[in-house]
Design a protein around this motif. Structure first.
Motif, PDB file in Angstrom:
ATOM      1  N   GLU A   4      72.554  15.445  10.859  1.00 43.11           N
ATOM      2  CA  GLU A   4      72.309  16.582  11.886  1.00 43.11           C
ATOM      3  C   GLU A   4      70.821  16.412  12.874  1.00 43.11           C
ATOM      4  OE1 GLU A   4      70.608  21.466  11.726  1.00 43.11           O
ATOM      5  OE2 GLU A   4      72.298  20.913   9.883  1.00 43.11           O
ATOM      6  N   PRO A   5      71.460  16.598  14.059  1.00 46.99           N
ATOM      7  CA  PRO A   5      70.272  16.559  14.689  1.00 46.99           C
ATOM      8  C   PRO A   5      68.438  16.869  14.198  1.00 46.99           C
ATOM      9  CG  PRO A   5      71.458  18.065  16.023  1.00 46.99           C
ATOM     10  CD  PRO A   5      72.599  17.326  14.238  1.00 46.99           C
ATOM     11  N   PRO A   6      67.736  16.090  14.370  1.00 49.88           N
ATOM     12  CA  PRO A   6      66.941  17.105  13.958  1.00 49.88           C
ATOM     13  C   PRO A   6      66.345  18.668  15.424  1.00 49.88           C
ATOM     14  CG  PRO A   6      66.072  15.234  15.234  1.00 49.88           C
ATOM     15  CD  PRO A   6      66.818  15.393  15.173  1.00 49.88           C
ATOM     16  N   ARG A   7      65.963  19.842  14.617  1.00 50.22           N
ATOM     17  CA  ARG A   7      65.400  21.206  15.157  1.00 50.22           C
ATOM     18  C   ARG A   7      64.163  20.788  15.592  1.00 50.22           C
ATOM     19  NH1 ARG A   7      68.733  25.459  11.844  1.00 50.22           N
ATOM     20  NH2 ARG A   7      70.803  24.308  12.062  1.00 50.22           N
ATOM     21  N   THR A   8      64.558  21.084  16.716  1.00 50.47           N
ATOM     22  CA  THR A   8      62.446  21.273  17.960  1.00 50.47           C
ATOM     23  C   THR A   8      62.934  22.177  18.978  1.00 50.47           C
ATOM     24  OG1 THR A   8      62.974  19.514  18.993  1.00 50.47           O
ATOM     25  CG2 THR A   8      62.283  18.889  16.981  1.00 50.47           C
ATOM     26  N   SER A   9      61.646  22.892  19.295  1.00 47.79           N
ATOM     27  CA  SER A   9      61.513  23.623  20.395  1.00 47.79           C
ATOM     28  C   SER A   9      60.348  23.590  20.497  1.00 47.79           C
ATOM     29  CB  SER A   9      62.021  25.022  19.885  1.00 47.79           C
ATOM     30  OG  SER A   9      61.664  26.087  20.887  1.00 47.79           O
ATOM     31  N   ARG A  10      59.916  23.471  22.484  1.00 46.09           N
ATOM     32  CA  ARG A  10      58.706  23.587  22.533  1.00 46.09           C
ATOM     33  C   ARG A  10      58.623  23.793  24.140  1.00 46.09           C
ATOM     34  NH1 ARG A  10      55.720  18.362  23.139  1.00 46.09           N
ATOM     35  NH2 ARG A  10      57.891  17.119  21.376  1.00 46.09           N
ATOM     36  N   LEU A  11      57.579  24.604  23.695  1.00 45.05           N
ATOM     37  CA  LEU A  11      56.971  26.178  24.673  1.00 45.05           C
ATOM     38  C   LEU A  11      55.621  25.206  25.654  1.00 45.05           C
ATOM     39  CD1 LEU A  11      57.654  28.487  26.080  1.00 45.05           C
ATOM     40  CD2 LEU A  11      56.860  29.087  24.324  1.00 45.05           C
ATOM     41  N   ALA A  12      55.668  25.383  26.399  1.00 41.92           N
ATOM     42  CA  ALA A  12      54.332  25.125  27.271  1.00 41.92           C
ATOM     43  C   ALA A  12      54.042  26.812  27.851  1.00 41.92           C
ATOM     44  CB  ALA A  12      54.065  24.800  28.625  1.00 41.92           C
ATOM     45  N   LEU A  13      53.028  27.707  27.433  1.00 41.46           N
ATOM     46  CA  LEU A  13      52.523  28.341  27.480  1.00 41.46           C
ATOM     47  C   LEU A  13      51.325  28.487  28.590  1.00 41.46           C
ATOM     48  CD1 LEU A  13      52.927  29.851  24.446  1.00 41.46           C
ATOM     49  CD2 LEU A  13      54.002  30.767  26.387  1.00 41.46           C
ATOM     50  N   ALA A  14      50.892  29.974  29.389  1.00 43.35           N
ATOM     51  CA  ALA A  14      49.571  29.036  29.914  1.00 43.35           C
ATOM     52  C   ALA A  14      48.943  29.998  28.907  1.00 43.35           C
ATOM     53  CB  ALA A  14      49.892  29.935  31.082  1.00 43.35           C
ATOM     54  N   ASP A  15      47.086  30.158  29.354  1.00 41.23           N
ATOM     55  CA  ASP A  15      46.551  30.303  28.482  1.00 41.23           C
ATOM     56  C   ASP A  15      45.494  31.130  29.157  1.00 41.23           C
ATOM     57  OD1 ASP A  15      44.258  30.206  26.893  1.00 41.23           O
ATOM     58  OD2 ASP A  15      42.533  28.489  27.938  1.00 41.23           O
ATOM     59  N   VAL A  20      49.400  34.757  23.016  1.00 42.20           N
ATOM     60  CA  VAL A  20      49.948  34.470  22.001  1.00 42.20           C
ATOM     61  C   VAL A  20      51.055  35.737  21.517  1.00 42.20           C
ATOM     62  CG1 VAL A  20      48.837  35.493  19.525  1.00 42.20           C
ATOM     63  CG2 VAL A  20      47.009  33.888  21.669  1.00 42.20           C
ATOM     64  N   ALA A  21      50.988  36.876  22.040  1.00 42.56           N
ATOM     65  CA  ALA A  21      52.465  37.007  21.827  1.00 42.56           C
ATOM     66  C   ALA A  21      53.886  36.882  22.169  1.00 42.56           C
ATOM     67  CB  ALA A  21      52.222  38.702  23.013  1.00 42.56           C
ATOM     68  N   LEU A  22      53.761  36.164  23.110  1.00 39.88           N
ATOM     69  CA  LEU A  22      55.109  34.955  23.863  1.00 39.88           C
ATOM     70  C   LEU A  22      55.469  34.292  22.953  1.00 39.88           C
ATOM     71  CD1 LEU A  22      54.137  34.665  28.166  1.00 39.88           C
ATOM     72  CD2 LEU A  22      55.387  36.409  26.329  1.00 39.88           C
ATOM     73  N   ALA A  23      53.768  33.382  22.201  1.00 37.85           N
ATOM     74  CA  ALA A  23      54.399  32.598  21.741  1.00 37.85           C
ATOM     75  C   ALA A  23      55.193  32.722  20.146  1.00 37.85           C
ATOM     76  CB  ALA A  23      53.261  31.949  20.999  1.00 37.85           C
ATOM     77  N   ARG A  24      54.212  34.038  19.826  1.00 35.32           N
ATOM     78  CA  ARG A  24      55.451  34.954  18.643  1.00 35.32           C
ATOM     79  C   ARG A  24      56.649  35.191  18.287  1.00 35.32           C
ATOM     80  NH1 ARG A  24      52.107  37.775  14.540  1.00 35.32           N
ATOM     81  NH2 ARG A  24      53.545  39.148  14.135  1.00 35.32           N
ATOM     82  N   LEU A  25      56.143  36.264  20.028  1.00 38.72           N
ATOM     83  CA  LEU A  25      58.194  35.846  20.245  1.00 38.72           C
ATOM     84  C   LEU A  25      59.251  34.315  20.154  1.00 38.72           C
ATOM     85  CD1 LEU A  25      57.777  39.137  22.937  1.00 38.72           C
ATOM     86  CD2 LEU A  25      58.820  39.007  20.624  1.00 38.72           C
ATOM     87  N   HIS A  26      58.461  33.965  20.493  1.00 38.52           N
ATOM     88  CA  HIS A  26      59.759  32.865  20.865  1.00 38.52           C
ATOM     89  C   HIS A  26      59.784  31.888  19.262  1.00 38.52           C
ATOM     90  CE1 HIS A  26      60.947  28.942  22.137  1.00 38.52           C
ATOM     91  NE2 HIS A  26      60.535  27.798  21.481  1.00 38.52           N
ATOM     92  N   THR A  27      58.557  32.352  18.549  1.00 36.92           N
ATOM     93  CA  THR A  27      58.400  31.962  17.047  1.00 36.92           C
ATOM     94  C   THR A  27      59.981  32.513  16.560  1.00 36.92           C
ATOM     95  OG1 THR A  27      56.488  30.949  17.224  1.00 36.92           O
ATOM     96  CG2 THR A  27      57.711  31.428  15.191  1.00 36.92           C
ATOM     97  N   ALA A  28      60.289  33.444  16.888  1.00 37.54           N
ATOM     98  CA  ALA A  28      60.698  34.473  15.752  1.00 37.54           C
ATOM     99  C   ALA A  28      62.632  34.497  16.403  1.00 37.54           C
ATOM    100  CB  ALA A  28      60.520  36.450  15.973  1.00 37.54           C
ATOM    101  N   ASP A  29      62.701  34.514  17.680  1.00 29.83           N
ATOM    102  CA  ASP A  29      63.661  34.087  18.296  1.00 29.83           C
ATOM    103  C   ASP A  29      64.231  32.424  17.464  1.00 29.83           C
ATOM    104  OD1 ASP A  29      66.246  34.697  20.343  1.00 29.83           O
ATOM    105  OD2 ASP A  29      65.399  33.261  21.556  1.00 29.83           O
ATOM    106  N   VAL A  30      63.578  31.284  17.993  1.00 34.98           N
ATOM    107  CA  VAL A  30      64.535  30.347  17.674  1.00 34.98           C
ATOM    108  C   VAL A  30      64.507  30.056  16.176  1.00 34.98           C
ATOM    109  CG1 VAL A  30      63.576  27.858  17.487  1.00 34.98           C
ATOM    110  CG2 VAL A  30      63.120  28.891  19.433  1.00 34.98           C
TER     111      VAL A  30
END
Length: 192
Positions: A4-15, A20-30
């Protein structure tokens, strides 16, 4: 058996404060998409919240975070990386600030300064290392996919021999005893 290929997800976010809320949502979704159980997703969201908050608050040269509606030339970014690793989910946040995270004791009346403590208490291992291809550092934490004892898997230098040790930055032993309770209380408080 197919590999199985490694599972990774990368997300660039504006400072910006909404990062922070977008990072939490992305984490839950992924993580939900990867089939990670709800308790682990919740803990990962808490850790990502703390790591992303530190990236936003402690931008390069100690500058203040960028306001939400800033000209594009003044917006900095940080990056969130989620990885499925052996028995755990690794959460990494790269930011431009080269200063290492500081694990400190804060009083009960303090309004901040607990982020690194929460990361240390809620993760099976954590640490930081200088970014290799950009200025700044990467702060990482791992959340176990299976139940672990309170002291199991805490030595970051053993978990990642190719990365610098966390220079002894770990939660005090007594802080680990109720780590799940602490995390659930903090998640509840953040949701108020």
């Amino acid at each position: 058996m197919p590999h199985e290929p490694p599972r990774t997800s990368r997300l660039a976010l504006a400072d910006t404060p909404n990062a922070v809320a977008l990072a939490r949502l992305h984490t839950a979704d992924v993580l939900s998409g990867w089939g990670v159980c709800a308790d682990v997703v919740e803990t990962a969201q808490l850790l990502v919240s703390e790591l992303a908050t530190n990236a936003v608050r402690h931008s390069e040269d100690g500058e203040e975070p960028t306001p939400p509606f800033s000209p594009p030339s003044s917006v900095q970014t940080f990056e969130l990386l989620l990885e499925a690793v052996s028995g755990a989910v690794r959460l990494s946040v790269w930011d431009r600030d080269p200063r290492p995270p500081v694990l400190k004791e804060v009083g009960v009346c303090a309004t901040g300064g607990r982020g690194v403590f929460i990361v240390a208490a809620m993760s099976r291992a954590w640490g930081y290392y200088p970014a290799r291809s950009a200025p700044g550092k990467v702060v990482w934490a791992e959340v176990a996919l299976a139940a672990m004892g309170p002291n199991e898997g805490r030595d970051a230098s053993a978990a990642f021999p190719d990365r610098p040790a966390s220079n002894g930055l770990r939660a005090p032993k007594d802080a680990r005893a109720d780590a799940n309770l602490i995390g659930r209380v903090l998640v509840g408080i953040k949701d108020l």
